[in-house]
Design a protein around this motif. Sequence first.
Motif, short mmCIF file in Angstrom:
data_model
loop_
_atom_site.label_atom_id
_atom_site.label_comp_id
_atom_site.label_asym_id
_atom_site.label_seq_id
_atom_site.Cartn_x
_atom_site.Cartn_y
_atom_site.Cartn_z
N ILE A 1 14.14 56.00 6.79
CA ILE A 1 14.68 54.85 7.52
C ILE A 1 13.83 53.62 7.21
O ILE A 1 12.59 53.67 7.32
N LEU A 2 14.50 52.56 6.82
CA LEU A 2 13.80 51.35 6.37
C LEU A 2 14.19 50.14 7.22
O LEU A 2 15.34 50.03 7.68
N LYS A 3 13.23 49.25 7.38
CA LYS A 3 13.47 48.02 8.15
C LYS A 3 14.45 47.11 7.42
O LYS A 3 14.44 47.04 6.19
N CYS A 4 15.28 46.43 8.22
CA CYS A 4 16.15 45.40 7.66
C CYS A 4 15.82 44.08 8.34
O CYS A 4 15.03 44.02 9.28
N LYS A 5 16.48 43.03 7.85
CA LYS A 5 16.25 41.68 8.42
C LYS A 5 16.48 41.74 9.94
O LYS A 5 17.49 42.29 10.39
N GLY A 6 15.55 41.18 10.68
CA GLY A 6 15.72 41.13 12.14
C GLY A 6 15.04 42.26 12.87
O GLY A 6 15.11 42.34 14.10
N TRP A 7 14.34 43.14 12.16
CA TRP A 7 13.75 44.33 12.80
C TRP A 7 12.72 43.96 13.85
O TRP A 7 12.47 44.73 14.79
N GLU A 8 12.15 42.75 13.71
CA GLU A 8 11.07 42.36 14.65
C GLU A 8 11.61 42.27 16.08
O GLU A 8 10.88 42.53 17.03
N ALA B 1 17.68 47.34 13.81
CA ALA B 1 17.85 46.67 12.51
C ALA B 1 17.18 47.52 11.43
O ALA B 1 16.13 47.15 10.87
N TYR B 2 17.77 48.65 11.15
CA TYR B 2 17.23 49.59 10.18
C TYR B 2 18.39 50.20 9.39
O TYR B 2 19.54 50.19 9.84
N ILE B 3 18.06 50.76 8.25
CA ILE B 3 19.08 51.45 7.45
C ILE B 3 18.50 52.76 6.94
O ILE B 3 17.28 52.85 6.69
N TRP C 1 12.88 45.05 -0.17
CA TRP C 1 14.22 44.50 -0.47
C TRP C 1 15.11 44.55 0.78
O TRP C 1 15.73 43.55 1.14
N THR C 2 15.14 45.70 1.48
CA THR C 2 16.05 45.80 2.65
C THR C 2 15.68 44.80 3.74
O THR C 2 16.55 44.33 4.47
N MET C 3 14.38 44.43 3.81
CA MET C 3 13.97 43.48 4.85
C MET C 3 14.51 42.07 4.61
O MET C 3 14.48 41.22 5.50
N THR C 4 15.05 41.85 3.42
CA THR C 4 15.65 40.53 3.14
C THR C 4 17.14 40.52 3.48
O THR C 4 17.80 39.50 3.31
N LYS C 5 17.67 41.64 3.92
CA LYS C 5 19.12 41.75 4.19
C LYS C 5 19.32 42.32 5.59
O LYS C 5 18.50 43.12 6.07
N THR C 6 20.44 41.96 6.22
CA THR C 6 20.78 42.67 7.47
C THR C 6 21.23 44.07 7.06
O THR C 6 21.58 44.30 5.89
N LYS C 7 21.29 44.98 8.04
CA LYS C 7 21.70 46.36 7.69
C LYS C 7 23.12 46.39 7.14
O LYS C 7 23.44 47.20 6.27
N PHE C 8 23.96 45.47 7.61
CA PHE C 8 25.35 45.46 7.13
C PHE C 8 25.43 44.87 5.72
O PHE C 8 26.20 45.34 4.89
N ALA D 1 23.01 44.99 3.52
CA ALA D 1 22.43 46.02 2.63
C ALA D 1 23.45 47.11 2.36
O ALA D 1 23.64 47.54 1.22
N MET D 2 24.16 47.52 3.40
CA MET D 2 25.18 48.57 3.29
C MET D 2 26.25 48.15 2.27
O MET D 2 26.65 48.94 1.42
N GLN D 3 26.69 46.91 2.39
CA GLN D 3 27.74 46.41 1.50
C GLN D 3 27.27 46.41 0.03
O GLN D 3 27.98 46.89 -0.85
N ILE D 4 26.08 45.90 -0.18
CA ILE D 4 25.56 45.82 -1.56
C ILE D 4 25.36 47.23 -2.12
O ILE D 4 25.81 47.55 -3.23
N LEU D 5 24.71 48.09 -1.35
CA LEU D 5 24.37 49.43 -1.86
C LEU D 5 25.62 50.26 -2.13
O LEU D 5 25.69 51.01 -3.10
N ASN D 6 26.63 50.10 -1.27
CA ASN D 6 27.86 50.88 -1.46
C ASN D 6 28.60 50.48 -2.73
O ASN D 6 29.29 51.30 -3.32
N LYS D 7 28.44 49.22 -3.12
CA LYS D 7 29.06 48.78 -4.39
C LYS D 7 28.57 49.63 -5.55
O LYS D 7 29.25 49.87 -6.53
N TYR D 8 27.31 50.09 -5.44
CA TYR D 8 26.70 50.88 -6.52
C TYR D 8 26.69 52.38 -6.19
O TYR D 8 25.97 53.14 -6.84
N ASN D 9 27.43 52.75 -5.16
CA ASN D 9 27.48 54.17 -4.76
C ASN D 9 26.12 54.73 -4.37
O ASN D 9 25.83 55.91 -4.58
#
Length: 415
Positions: free
Chosen positions: A253-260, A265-267, A314-321, A323-331
């Motif tokens: 589980i990794l931090k995403c933007k806003g975790w503070e 805010a994790y993925i 990298w994930t900390m620069t994106k919201t979890k959603f 990150a989800m969208q970008i990562l799913n593009k690449y399966n």
Amino acid sequence: MSKALDGVRILDFTHVQSGPTCTQLLAWFGADVIKVERAGAGDITREQLRDIPDVDSLYFTMLNHNKRSVTIDTKNPEGKQVLEALIQKCDVLVENFAPGALDRMGFTWERIQELNPRMIVASVKGFGPGPYEDCKVYENVAQCAGGAASTTGFDDGPPVVSGAQIGDSGTGLHLALGIVTALYQRTQTGRGQKVLAAMQDGVLNLCRVKLRDQQRLERTGTMKEYPQYPNGTFGEAVPRAGNASGGGQPGWILKCKGWETDPNAYIYFITQAPVWAKICNVIGKEEWATDPNYATPAARLPHLKDIFAEIERWTMTKTKFEAMQILNKYNIPCGPILSMKEIAEEPSLRKTGTIVEVDHPTRGKYLTVGNPIKLSDSPTEVKRSPLLGEHTDEVMTELGYSPEQISALRTAGAI
Ligand code: CAO
């Protein structure tokens, strides 16, 4: 449309969570579930964790949809007779009393068989036969005794119980499967049988992979996908694995933007081997795709902590959603940590009937979890839970009692 269990009558003697989840499922599949409760009190959960005074709690309403409620004092001799009539009329008796309670009421397996040899008697108990068979058990006791707590949490902390009710609802699911299997066998044998789902067994069944790991550990002394590898130490028993993936695909589980400020805010990120090159591209570490220290799953295992730290940058620069969208593009397999608030508001779950809004006469509208099992020829329609004793007269009439007899039984305190 007809329902899969149309015509099946369930005498529902369950209370609290484990048994009621089982009979609720059967009701959703079309069985006529008649819940027997004590007059005046009913299932104890009606009054537990109430959010509105004098109104059935969400605990009760969310576990008892699509059932009918009758009140019977089964310790009253005349109440016992009513229960006997119900046993003769029903296909399955489901109960999750403390061990021995049904026998003490006078309804032993032998007596029930005398009354109805086709009756299936299904029980949830805390433990199966053995040293703890007489113990009362609740959810967290089962999680502790079934191997879940000792394998959940972080290495440097105490055992942890899960928010998922694997002891209660998990065992209810197991019992429901046992019941429909026994009903199927009865079509060939004509006989009822006993069905037992012990909560310890149900939890252990769901922790099967941890018993796999126990044996791997004993043979090899190490488990390379666990966070203890390579710098920590392994003891004699399977350790707590934090958020490591259970399988051969390392995840964390990794931090995403806003975790503070946002505790969710994790993925969850899985470094699945076939998409390793794509992961390297996404996080800007293209060189790792060919570097012999990172290029293969085996080479990566000793560096997993560093790898996840780099991915987290990298994930900390994106919201979890995002990150989800970008990562799913690449399966790349990943999953946002969704809060209950986010789940409750998710439109797609409403659309599939997984989250349902129900109207209740005294509570008003509330949300519940619908049937998670979807049958194309037996759709589920979630109906509100019954008020205490709402169907006593209706069921008594179906059993052949006249209005005068019903009224006399009520005066005698039997119903
Ligand atoms: N009329 C008259 N008496 C009734 C009745 C009725 N309609 N319905 C229940 N009773 C009586 C029972 O006969 C029992 O009486 P005795 O103790 O005199 O035999 C009594 O009510 C209480 O039953 P119980 O022992 O099951 O209830 P409890 O609150 O003391 O224990 C629980 C609750 C859950 C710990 C226990 O039922 C249990 O261990 N069940 C099996 C495991 C299980 O399902 N646990 C999960 C529950 S969900 O978290």
